[in-house]
Write an enzyme that holds these catalytic residues in place. Structure first.
Site, PDB file in Angstrom:
ATOM      1  N   ARG A   8       0.422  10.106   1.204  1.00 36.40           N
ATOM      2  CA  ARG A   8       0.713  11.156   2.190  1.00 36.40           C
ATOM      3  C   ARG A   8       2.006  11.885   1.867  1.00 36.40           C
ATOM      4  O   ARG A   8       2.276  12.938   2.410  1.00 36.40           O
ATOM      5  CB  ARG A   8       0.734  10.571   3.611  1.00 36.40           C
ATOM      6  N   GLU A  38       0.885  -1.172   0.000  1.00 36.17           N
ATOM      7  CA  GLU A  38       0.000   0.000   0.000  1.00 36.17           C
ATOM      8  C   GLU A  38       0.916   1.213   0.000  1.00 36.17           C
ATOM      9  O   GLU A  38       1.563   1.512   1.005  1.00 36.17           O
ATOM     10  CB  GLU A  38      -0.885  -0.016   1.262  1.00 36.17           C
ATOM     11  N   THR A  88      -3.909   6.149   2.129  1.00 37.98           N
ATOM     12  CA  THR A  88      -4.172   7.537   2.550  1.00 37.98           C
ATOM     13  C   THR A  88      -4.914   8.296   1.448  1.00 37.98           C
ATOM     14  O   THR A  88      -4.590   9.441   1.131  1.00 37.98           O
ATOM     15  CB  THR A  88      -2.876   8.289   2.962  1.00 37.98           C
ATOM     16  N   LYS A 142     -10.439  -1.968   6.673  1.00 34.32           N
ATOM     17  CA  LYS A 142      -9.192  -1.777   7.426  1.00 34.32           C
ATOM     18  C   LYS A 142      -9.604  -1.360   8.840  1.00 34.32           C
ATOM     19  O   LYS A 142     -10.443  -0.472   8.994  1.00 34.32           O
ATOM     20  CB  LYS A 142      -8.403  -0.657   6.736  1.00 34.32           C
TER      21      LYS A 142
END
Ligand code: 3PG
Length: 212
Positions: free
Chosen positions: A45, A41, A69, A129
């Site tokens: 950010r 992943e 993010t 998640k």
């Protein structure tokens, strides 16, 4: 279940990457694969996240690549265009989640409350998640939520490491565990890909043993 989710479930670990040096993206992806974790992943950010996704998707297409993010719809489009195969968000953003569902894009939204989980279920999602996992109540919290939401699977992320991933992975409602410990800022800055591979091997071994 979605094919990508199946693969994530088989791999069992989602390294969460915050990378700011685009030159390190491809060697990093190769280091993860060498360590037995063909999944990542890459978070948006950092300003370089999108370009890192593009480079990895081009040069290491065998890795299952997600964008993390993701906070806005426009970022979904950019990440998918760059080559991401799935979207992860830290929290449950109804607009982003709905957009992904409408466009047949796999999203694993962050959920930390029963209300978040019900919003995800309402959209037809079956995997969320659980973030921030350790801080929000850890495995006992997940087990309590799994009681009413019998069809839901979890990707706990936040505070997971080699010391506690085994206990999460042994529970059958855990699809995979996410975390940044094997791809820490320090290791990335030092370009220590050997250590990244070693930490991935260790994590993969723990998950394998826990699932036996
Ligand atoms: C995330 O975005 O998922 C988290 O930053 C990962 O949490 P960790 O750094 O505690 O593994």
């Amino acid at each position: 279940m979605n094919d990508i989710l199946k693969q994530i479930g088989q791999i069992g670990i989602v390294p969460v990457i915050a990378i700011s040096d685009v030159e390190k993206a491809v060697p990093l992806a190769k280091a993860l694969i060498a360590g037995g974790i063909p999944c990542a992943e890459v978070t948006l950010r950092t300003g370089e996240g999108e370009e890192c996704i593009r480079r990895i998707a081009e040069s290491v297409p065998e890795i299952l690549l997600g964008a993390g993010t993701v906070l806005r719809i426009e970022q979904v489009d950019r990440a998918m265009k760059a080559g991401a195969k799935f979207i992860v968000s830290p929290g449950f953003n109804p607009k982003v989640a709905q957009y992904c569902v409408d466009n047949n894009i796999l999203i694993i939204p962050g959920c930390s409350t029963p209300s978040d989980m019900e919003s995800a279920i309402e959209l037809g999602l079956d995997t969320v998640k659980f973030f921030p996992a350790e801080q929000a109540g850890g495995l006992p919290y997940i087990k309590a939520c799994a009681a009413p939401y019998t069809g839901l699977k979890f990707v706990p992320t936040g505070g997971i490491n080699a010391g506690n991933i085994g206990k999460y992975s042994a529970y059958n409602k855990i699809a995979a565990c996410g975390g940044s410990w094997m791809v820490s800022k320090e290791l990335l800055e030092a370009g220590n890909f050997e250590e990244i591979t070693r930490l991935c091997e260790e994590a993969a071994r723990i998950v394998r043993d826990a699932r036996r």
